[in-house]
Motif scaffolding. Structure first.
Motif, short mmCIF file in Angstrom:
data_model
loop_
_atom_site.label_atom_id
_atom_site.label_comp_id
_atom_site.label_asym_id
_atom_site.label_seq_id
_atom_site.Cartn_x
_atom_site.Cartn_y
_atom_site.Cartn_z
N GLU A 48 0.81 -1.13 -0.05
CA GLU A 48 -0.05 0.06 -0.13
C GLU A 48 0.77 1.30 -0.21
OE1 GLU A 48 -3.79 1.09 2.58
OE2 GLU A 48 -3.12 -1.14 2.48
N SER A 49 2.10 1.21 0.72
CA SER A 49 2.75 2.47 0.71
C SER A 49 3.34 3.04 -0.41
CB SER A 49 3.91 2.25 1.99
OG SER A 49 4.76 1.55 1.33
N VAL A 50 3.61 2.16 -1.35
CA VAL A 50 4.16 2.47 -2.55
C VAL A 50 3.42 3.03 -3.46
CG1 VAL A 50 5.44 1.44 -4.60
CG2 VAL A 50 5.65 0.39 -2.50
N GLU A 51 3.98 4.51 -3.74
CA GLU A 51 3.10 5.20 -4.88
C GLU A 51 3.70 5.17 -6.26
OE1 GLU A 51 3.51 9.03 -2.63
OE2 GLU A 51 2.47 8.28 -0.79
N GLU A 52 4.76 4.81 -6.25
CA GLU A 52 5.68 5.25 -7.48
C GLU A 52 6.57 4.09 -7.66
OE1 GLU A 52 7.21 8.72 -9.20
OE2 GLU A 52 6.08 9.91 -8.16
N LEU A 53 7.01 3.54 -8.95
CA LEU A 53 8.08 2.98 -9.24
C LEU A 53 8.81 3.54 -10.40
CD1 LEU A 53 9.37 0.05 -9.50
CD2 LEU A 53 7.47 -0.59 -11.24
N ILE A 54 10.25 3.44 -10.18
CA ILE A 54 11.04 4.00 -11.26
C ILE A 54 11.74 2.73 -11.58
CG2 ILE A 54 12.81 5.50 -11.77
CD1 ILE A 54 11.64 7.35 -9.75
N VAL A 55 11.86 2.55 -13.11
CA VAL A 55 12.86 1.33 -13.64
C VAL A 55 13.83 2.05 -14.15
CG1 VAL A 55 12.72 -0.76 -14.76
CG2 VAL A 55 10.57 0.22 -13.71
N ILE A 56 14.94 1.96 -13.82
CA ILE A 56 16.00 2.43 -14.50
C ILE A 56 16.91 1.25 -15.14
CG2 ILE A 56 18.22 3.75 -14.25
CD1 ILE A 56 17.10 5.02 -11.76
N GLY A 57 17.20 1.45 -16.80
CA GLY A 57 17.92 0.53 -17.49
C GLY A 57 17.24 -0.43 -18.17
N ALA A 58 15.68 -0.42 -18.14
CA ALA A 58 14.97 -1.28 -18.66
C ALA A 58 15.14 -1.26 -20.13
CB ALA A 58 13.56 -1.10 -18.15
N ARG A 59 15.14 -2.49 -20.79
CA ARG A 59 15.11 -2.62 -22.18
C ARG A 59 14.60 -3.72 -22.91
NH1 ARG A 59 19.90 -3.07 -19.34
NH2 ARG A 59 21.08 -4.98 -19.64
N ALA A 60 14.05 -4.59 -21.86
CA ALA A 60 13.01 -5.63 -22.21
C ALA A 60 11.73 -5.80 -21.56
CB ALA A 60 13.86 -6.83 -22.19
N GLY A 61 10.77 -6.16 -22.13
CA GLY A 61 9.37 -6.31 -21.47
C GLY A 61 8.56 -6.97 -22.69
N SER A 62 7.44 -7.35 -22.13
CA SER A 62 6.50 -7.73 -22.94
C SER A 62 5.67 -6.50 -23.46
CB SER A 62 5.37 -8.82 -22.54
OG SER A 62 4.84 -8.33 -21.48
N GLU A 63 4.81 -6.50 -24.56
CA GLU A 63 3.91 -5.61 -24.82
C GLU A 63 2.96 -5.08 -23.86
OE1 GLU A 63 1.66 -6.10 -28.59
OE2 GLU A 63 1.31 -4.02 -28.47
N ALA A 64 2.36 -5.98 -23.03
CA ALA A 64 1.69 -5.80 -21.75
C ALA A 64 2.35 -5.19 -20.86
CB ALA A 64 0.92 -6.99 -21.25
N GLU A 65 3.56 -5.56 -20.51
CA GLU A 65 4.53 -4.77 -19.72
C GLU A 65 4.82 -3.29 -19.87
OE1 GLU A 65 7.40 -8.13 -19.36
OE2 GLU A 65 7.65 -7.53 -17.43
N TRP A 66 5.01 -3.04 -21.07
CA TRP A 66 5.32 -1.65 -21.52
C TRP A 66 3.88 -0.89 -21.42
CZ3 TRP A 66 9.85 0.18 -21.93
CH2 TRP A 66 10.90 -0.36 -21.99
N GLU A 67 2.97 -1.53 -21.85
CA GLU A 67 1.59 -0.69 -21.70
C GLU A 67 1.51 -0.41 -20.10
OE1 GLU A 67 -1.34 -3.02 -23.54
OE2 GLU A 67 -0.46 -2.45 -25.49
N ARG A 68 1.50 -1.35 -19.09
CA ARG A 68 1.52 -1.16 -17.65
C ARG A 68 2.42 0.13 -17.44
NH1 ARG A 68 1.10 0.47 -13.86
NH2 ARG A 68 0.49 -0.14 -11.72
N ALA A 69 3.72 0.14 -18.03
CA ALA A 69 4.42 1.06 -17.51
C ALA A 69 4.17 2.54 -17.85
CB ALA A 69 5.85 0.65 -18.20
N GLU A 70 3.13 2.46 -18.93
CA GLU A 70 2.87 3.93 -19.21
C GLU A 70 1.89 4.47 -18.15
OE1 GLU A 70 1.60 3.44 -23.32
OE2 GLU A 70 3.68 3.70 -24.10
N ILE A 71 1.29 3.84 -17.38
CA ILE A 71 0.45 4.40 -16.50
C ILE A 71 1.25 5.23 -15.63
CG2 ILE A 71 -1.15 3.73 -14.37
CD1 ILE A 71 -1.94 1.30 -15.88
#
Ligand code: MN
Ligand code: MN
Ligand code: MN
Ligand code: MN
Ligand code: MN
Ligand code: MN
Ligand code: MN
Ligand code: MN
Ligand code: MN
Ligand code: MN
Ligand code: MN
Ligand code: MN
Lengths: 277, 277, 277, 277, 277, 277
Positions: free
Chosen positions: B154-177
């Motif tokens: 619950e405490s987590v408000e934000e996620l920052i992923v640094i260096g990401a260069r791989a993921g599924s299409e669904a993951e990248w879409e989730r990452a746009e939120i």
């Protein structure tokens, strides 16, 4: 593809004339100590490449014995579901009147093999009893596989574990019940199938750690004082005649090829002997 | 034991003056491709042996910073239960007013770390988004860990992923939120924490595969075109001031020490920087 | 099989919709210093397994791009005959209107690729010039491949060697003739295709030793001071649009996967970029 | 240089008092499966370093037996030309009244050794018959070497292959002709030279793959169920008295030293036994 | 920590009920040929992890036998000082009425063990005599350890070296003096302790190179034609009853675990047999 | 022998026309963490084999520059005596008006090199300061070598350590004295020799651990965040003109050739640049 086998990865339905079907089962979930059984099937196939097609003893060509390679049944984390799926694949082999030859993967995959084949007797060549009720709370650990199949595969009346030299106290106690016979490594060389079993259907499972670690360093749980390769070979040759299912398991990629080379050779000994009966 | 840390493997209750507690979490169940994270914690500790106790930049001795090594929390197959147990261990660290420093093990262990620490923001240095809903049906795979903590902590408000260069299409879409920010590897060198976050509590997680494979071949899922070690170091240094929890994960034993050496060094950079704030 | 490609090992005739055909060419006859390129194709395919199907930059799924894997063209000792046979296989690909993507194998196999594709220009990313008249008396050594194709493939008007830092005096002299351009490793990062060539057909060959040995230790003839992976990637991306043939060669199994991982990634960058043009 | 031998790499003409001349023959062209025999000679010399100069059984110092090391005859791709050159080098040794001791390199180099020595009988310790007419069209493959010398070396009347357990059907048929005797691995321990041959000149060739793979994983084509090292040793000791030429071949660098250590030891057993006759 | 032992690394004073104390002695100063014995103790402990707590033969649980692990006595360059310090540590074990079980480290550490234990007889399982007066001018080399203890430990009346197959002429001459008995590798299987010694205190030292290199490639000075693991085991079992001190030495990290696995198993055989007498 | 050098192992007196003499110094006594520098010289020579004789930048053939290889000065345990002997060998080189090029071996061997050459200034490329008064009581440890030569070699006025990122507090304090200059890894790329030193004699020592571990995993004490190979190269090129002695040290065999390949290349860069001044 196993060298000399016919490639049916694209289409398993096309198995006319199949006597043996090789199936890779790269399960690597419950592996204890050193992981890597996921690379077992491909490593066995690779180190079988230098073997000649021809076998002098039985005067047969491997490629003429009706051996098909189904490829790998890709593994995932849900072991129960995976075993069920794998069992289906292996049962299809049985229904095609062929002998399933499974390349592990952790020993747990034998559960699928035995369920598919429904033998009277299981012979396990293993340094370990694999008779645990559970391991770390997991009843589907490789360390429980023989216990599971005794409990859950109705056809199985007897288990013979050859080469066992390790197990918990509870496992050894379980092994004293009359449905289990344990053959010590020192006795394996002179062992032969008891007369009362010579007309029964067998499932033969080779956990490569049954060999001394010098001959198979690339396995999860090395256990010194094991069998010599020729002892393994002679047992495989003898039992192949009655075996309706076979697997070789627990090979990983953490050596210089010794484990995979021995495993691949035992697959061939099994096939040549069974085809020659 | 992590070189320079105080050994509390026998008795975790004895942690007076602890500022940091190192905890090994050798989970290796859902590892895809190359397994071996079970050997990660010991390998990181081993390859940290040649490092000098002293750090010139911050003028500190590692052994004087109140660092305790809890040893490993031995892993077993039931990931959910393991994470719960590990979370308890790490929460004890938090309750002792110390910063947990977890050595993985597969990335899944970060879930325990984040749950124990309850930060506002999670920063993940990773080649992968790890934002899958599930992987092969497994919601507790390493490939889902960031998704899981966004959903469940619950405490987590934000996620920052640094260096990401791989993921599924669904993951990248989730990452746009808007609760997720992705920093491309090429931008990592010039990245710094946005102003709005400079007074928030962070949890910092380093999946060693964020580095280019040359610097960390010994990891499960190598992904070329990654970060340089100095880029990693500078981010760790900057974020350490605000971090209340830290882990370095996905180190295995399948290289000549590069991954473990880098991981061990980043642990030290984290500790030195945080102690020096 | 290359992960994400369609398996056509059994039947190459079935290639409807093929845009790219992967062909393994495990030649390992003239390899100097460290042998093992025979294991290159399988190792590249293996280390490509952890890559996600999806590519964010081009918003494409690898498995939807019409990529077929032909499997390996098994090599034998007679290099001349082998190259001819391989050329036939690759020409079939061209006739199917697909782009051949060859996985070496020693660099000699590029000769088959270029002959099959008949490009205007060859771009070779290589630490070496490979412009020898012969090597130890062998005109078909990997060290002569660029010389051979300049001499023997009529369509080829120009050769550009990027990243070259080694060669004999005679090779460097040959490189001064106007049909050859050499781009030093230090200049590779800022290099781009000259305007005069932007509408010409290219064949792009990547000898993995063009990278610094840290990024590709598993190759026959390591040569320090090489390119960074991102420099390689950017050149592959740029040239892919014009390339009608591609190969990545000289990968062996003598490292912890670095060379194969980079090679597999460059194959994907090539395919994604070309499909996206 | 072989430890204990006199270094004559600079000047082969200076061989007064030579009884044995070690010659490295790092040929690695036709190697099937796992390459690396090019590193065989140096690896054998290296792993011979821990051996003591003194041999208790024969009460001799290795360094006092007149052993010279010629260094390596550098190999190139043209096998026919190379063999001719190597034969010249080895014939020089014979003309110096010394016994050539060749360190391979692939088995093909025995052809040069036998041609130089012109023995009555060749004894080959090998897992394979090496009696092919050709291999992949190559008559000079390692897999054909025994066939070639039966055909082309006039002096050779008989071939004895000890430890053979693999070969094509055609090879086994060829082996049934009366000029070939095959001794199965199981019979090697009790084998001794037939009386009719006890006064004939022998050439003794040890393909290290004759040993079980546990004892020599570092070879091209491992074949389980092989000989024990002491069995090898005893045969070498017995035959050394009559041998006018010796080689040990097919050692590569793909293990932890087992193959090279055994090979180096067999070289010493040969020398000590022959010098002691 | 040795699996199943009680961790007393923090506090050696707390050893109530100790029957055995494991002490790591990672000395690696005079190692000839291949170094790495500094990693021996940790590697032995690691490869002992897959062994089950229970021993069927003696019907005992390892963890119930009063085995404590002291951890490692960190080594430094001054061998004389180190041995003195180590001797003190091991004498404390003796004073606690426990049996010291030392994990080497180079063989030199046996000097500390024997000095601490003051046995009547030393039995050394070793490929080498280790009876040199000095080695390269160093009297504290591993190659001199048996000579040193014969000279300097007053209690020692006899030395028995089992499995020796290498040594200098001077060493073999020294071995002919009546206080030394040498048992050849070929005779080790049928050897048993002479009657006159059956009531004497023994110190048992296992240099892992006594085994054939296939079973222990990871050691400094491999020497082919060694013992089988079961022969080693049987000697350890027999002598354990009378042994008041034990060590296993010369294990390094240059193999795939074979040497460490065997060493760890022999530690267990020693403990189980001694506890069971 | 270093590829392209003239072999004078048999007879060091024969050095007419020598400009450079390569000397192997395989000392491996005080190595901390990972041992194996004893294999450094042979490994550097081996991995230099694929380099072409010709250098384009300076338009020179390596084999025409008067480079002689003396072979190795075999090491033994008595470091003081060994250094003295090595110094004699290297001083002979100096007396022959040639530049000694030492291949380590642990860094301690630089003491012999500097004593033989008696330079005004020593430039050490090293991750470590090596300025300890002693290490574990040993004043001749590799970790003390720069301190020792500052103290004991009268000619040396200044020490410049480039790339240093590790050291004890006392070492960093010693480094603040005016005879020592430390150049941080981050500043190495833009560093050049101060004007006041441009006419002084230099001794240039390269501890391979100055490079980032990705480029040299095969060294005793890896330390992340190091130099790029091209930075190293440029410094070697610049300083070669003034250098009257050179060494590259701390290479071991615990990687896939990266460290040795880089070391061998730096030897060549040194020689080409110095010969070209
Ligand atoms: Mn099992
Ligand atoms: Mn088992
Ligand atoms: Mn991750
Ligand atoms: Mn990742
Ligand atoms: Mn090339
Ligand atoms: Mn190249
Ligand atoms: Mn052969
Ligand atoms: Mn053979
Ligand atoms: Mn010893
Ligand atoms: Mn020994
Ligand atoms: Mn240094
Ligand atoms: Mn250093």
């Amino acid at each position: 593809m196993f060298p000399g086998a016919i490639d049916t990865r694209g289409d398993p339905s096309d198995r006319d004339g199949a006597n043996f079907v090789v199936v890779g089962a790269p399960l690597d979930v419950s592996t204890t100590f050193q992981p890597g059984t996921r690379f077992g099937p491909r490593r066995i196939r690779t180190f079988a490449e230098p073997f000649d097609d021809y076998d002098r003893r039985t005067d047969q060509q491997f490629s003429e014995l009706g051996i098909f390679d189904h490829g790998d049944v890709r593994a995932w984390d849900d072991v129960e579901a995976y075993l069920e799926f794998l069992e289906g694949t292996l049962r299809d082999v049985v229904w095609d009147d062929a002998v399933p030859v499974t390349l592990g993967g952790e020993h747990t995959v034998s559960l699928a093999g035995v369920r598919a084949v429904e033998p009277d007797v299981v012979v396990s060549l293993d340094a370990h009893l694999d008779l645990r009720a559970e391991y770390d709370g997991n009843p589907l650990s490789h360390a429980c596989v023989m216990r599971r199949l005794l409990e859950s595969v109705e056809s199985v009346e007897e288990l013979i574990v050859i080469g066992a030299r390790a197990g918990s106290e509870a496992e050894w106690e379980r092994a004293e019940i009359e449905d289990v016979t344990v053959v010590a490594p020192e006795d394996a060389g002179s062992w032969s199938l008891p007369d009362r079993l010579t007309d029964r259907d067998l499932y033969l499972s080779v956990d490569i750690d049954v060999a001394d670690p010098a001959y198979a360093p690339g396995t999860g749980t090395t256990e010194p004082f094991g069998l010599e390769p020729r002892e393994l070979r002679d047992i495989v040759r003898e039992l192949a005649r009655q075996a309706t299912g076979f697997d070789v398991v627990e090979v990983n990629d953490r050596d210089d090829g010794q484990a995979a080379s021995l495993a691949g050779k035992l697959v061939r000994e099994f096939v040549f002997s069974r085809a020659d009966r």
